[in-house]
Design a protein around this motif. Structure first.
Motif: not given
Length: 523
Positions: A164-169, A407-410, A422-426, A438-439
């Protein structure tokens, strides 16, 4: 007979319930029993599911339990070491380090250190402090004008679209805080990658981010991206461990208009990368493409990534290096144990060489043609802690990349829904509602903490072996139990070549046929 009994019993029960509902309170009949009876009739008439036809209504319990099975297995049944691909012990360590909390264990190891395959490092009686150990390494060969001083651990390739965009950022901002690099993956360089962190710009077979409208490589588009100050290295993706020689897959469910614009593709269909590059089809062609990208990028480090397959084909690349005198600045080796958002089961389980064997082979090949000093080797494939890094570098790598641990760190919890949107963590979804959880400002710190704490562990281990530089690690520093009563160092498990050995007559029999088969002019 059982089916008839079940149907008869069900009909009688429904009739009694209906009678009770009408006599007691008619609202029960309309609010509960009528929908239940409608479902019963539907299950009997549908033809898709045998269980529902044989056991209407009750059969849905089976599908409900099947739906919950992964979570029940993960949280209540699996032991700390039984889950795959990452067991709970490893995941807990990643979470602890990313949150900067206690990462020690009491009362001794729970591993069976007498089991075959158990691996350990040989410590020294004259250890070094972690502060005395060199923590970075320069990437850039003799033809590189802009070498990059890199961390020994960086973020492996993961595309915007897959994440996701949030994960990439969060990943990129974490890389900026921790002063390490973030590989874009083959999905192109998006605005979410440009948050201040160093970038490794990956180019896949579809040339996302540097292609024309027909999908061909475009010099001008490449120049636009590669000459950005944030881009420190460029990586040509030949294959990846999770699905070698298959091409990337972005399911249509995860394709948004924003992603389609970045990649220059059409909406509504799975985005499938070609299985091979169109700009070259020979080893010599690959190296001329390396030179072209180096020139277009004004001298930045250029390399390529692959999961080792046919040995003669990698030797063909080595012979092409000797023929053209063009050398990549780095080669990334991905292991078959690597992960991805979506891959065919057969490719994930049965195609590609595991990291350890692939790493040793590539290191030997470069030593054997006497060019190892010109080329850095980066490895990726389940690198999660300091010992993974020590082992990989001792085997022949210079640096490590990590994807799933980052990824787990995010926030990833290994729910294995990356391919379903449908990833529950975003983390691995394009669903805006799920991404909300995902903040970025919180997770960027966790990414930086995980990197810094893992590097700290790595440097401490290198120091414990009595070394000041990780480059001094050798296969002899690592031991493995190969049978119940026998242990060996890695330099006895694997054969290591001497510099230039492939260029003479003393080629090991295990490699001779592959070397003779190889041609610089064809794969």
């Amino acid at each position: 007979m059982r089916r008839q009994w079940y149907l008869g019993f069900g009909i009688v029960l429904l009739a009694l319930l209906a009678l009770f509902a009408m006599l007691h309170d008619i609202r029960w009949f309309f609010g509960f029993l009528i929908p239940l009876m409608a479902l019963w009739i539907y299950d009997l008439c549908q033809k898709k599911h045998s269980i529902l036809r044989n056991f209407p209504v009750l059969g849905h319990v089976r599908y409900f339990l099947e739906f919950l099975r992964p979570e029940i297995q993960q949280y209540f049944i699996a032991t700390d070491e039984s889950e795959l691909p990452f067991n709970r012990e490893i995941r807990s360590l990643i979470y602890q380090r990313s949150k900067n909390t206690r990462d020690t264990i009491p009362f001794g190891t729970e591993r069976d250190i007498t089991s075959v395959g158990y691996t350990w490092a040989l410590h020294s009686l004259v250890p070094k402090h972690a502060a005395e150990v060199e923590d970075r390494i320069t990437v850039g060969g003799p033809d590189c004008k802009k070498p990059y001083n890199a961390s020994r651990l960086n973020i492996s390739a993961m595309s915007f679209g897959s994440l996701s965009a949030n994960a990439i950022m969060a990943l990129n901002k974490g890389a900026m805080i921790g002063n390490f690099a973030h590989n874009t993956g083959e999905g192109g360089l998006s605005a979410y990658h440009l948050q201040g962190g160093d970038i490794i710009f990956q180019i896949g077979t579809a040339y996302f981010g540097c292609r024309d409208d027909d999908g061909n490589f475009d010099d001008n588009e490449f120049i636009k991206e590669a000459r950005r100050t944030e881009v420190k290295m460029i990586e040509i993706k030949l294959s990846q461990g999770a699905k070698p020689s298959h091409g990337g897959i972005l399911p249509a469910a995860k394709l948004t208009q924003e992603i389609a614009t970045v990649r220059k593709v059409k909406m509504g269909k799975d985005v499938l990368s070609p299985i091979a590059h169109t700009t070259f089809d020979t080893p010599v062609g690959l190296l001329y493409f390396v030179k072209k990208l180096r020139d277009l990028s004004e001298g930045k480090p250029i390399g390529f990534k692959l999961c080792l397959g046919r040995r003669d084909e990698f030797f063909a690349i080595c012979k092409a290096m000797l023929k053209t005198q063009i050398f990549p600045d780095f080669i990334t080796i991905d292991g078959a144990e690597g992960g991805t958002g979506a891959a065919p089961v057969e490719y994930t389980n049965f195609v590609g060489t595991p990291l350890e064997a692939g790493l040793v082979f590539v290191h030997n090949a470069l030593v054997g043609i006497n060019v190892r000093d010109k080329i850095r080797i980066i490895c990726s494939g389940k690198v999660t802690n300091g010992f993974d890094m020590v082992t990989s570098i001792a085997l022949g790598a210079d640096m490590c990349n990590s994807a799933r641990a980052m990824m787990m760190a995010t926030g990833c919890v290994q729910s294995k829904q990356c391919n379903a949107n449908t990833c529950p963590t975003g983390v691995a979804t394009q669903n805006k509602r799920l991404q909300y959880g995902l903040v970025v400002d919180e997770k960027k710190q966790q990414v930086a903490h995980f990197h810094n704490n893992t590097i700290k562990s790595f440097l401490e281990m290198v120091g414990a072996l009595g070394l000041n530089n990780p480059s001094d690690l050798t296969p002899g520093h690592i031991m493995r139990r190969v049978s119940v009563n026998k242990v060996k160092p890695f330099n006895e498990i694997y054969v290591y070549l001497s510099p230039g050995q492939l260029l003479g007559s003393n080629i090991p029999d295990t490699l001779k046929n592959f070397w003779e088969m190889a041609s610089p002019d064809k794969f």
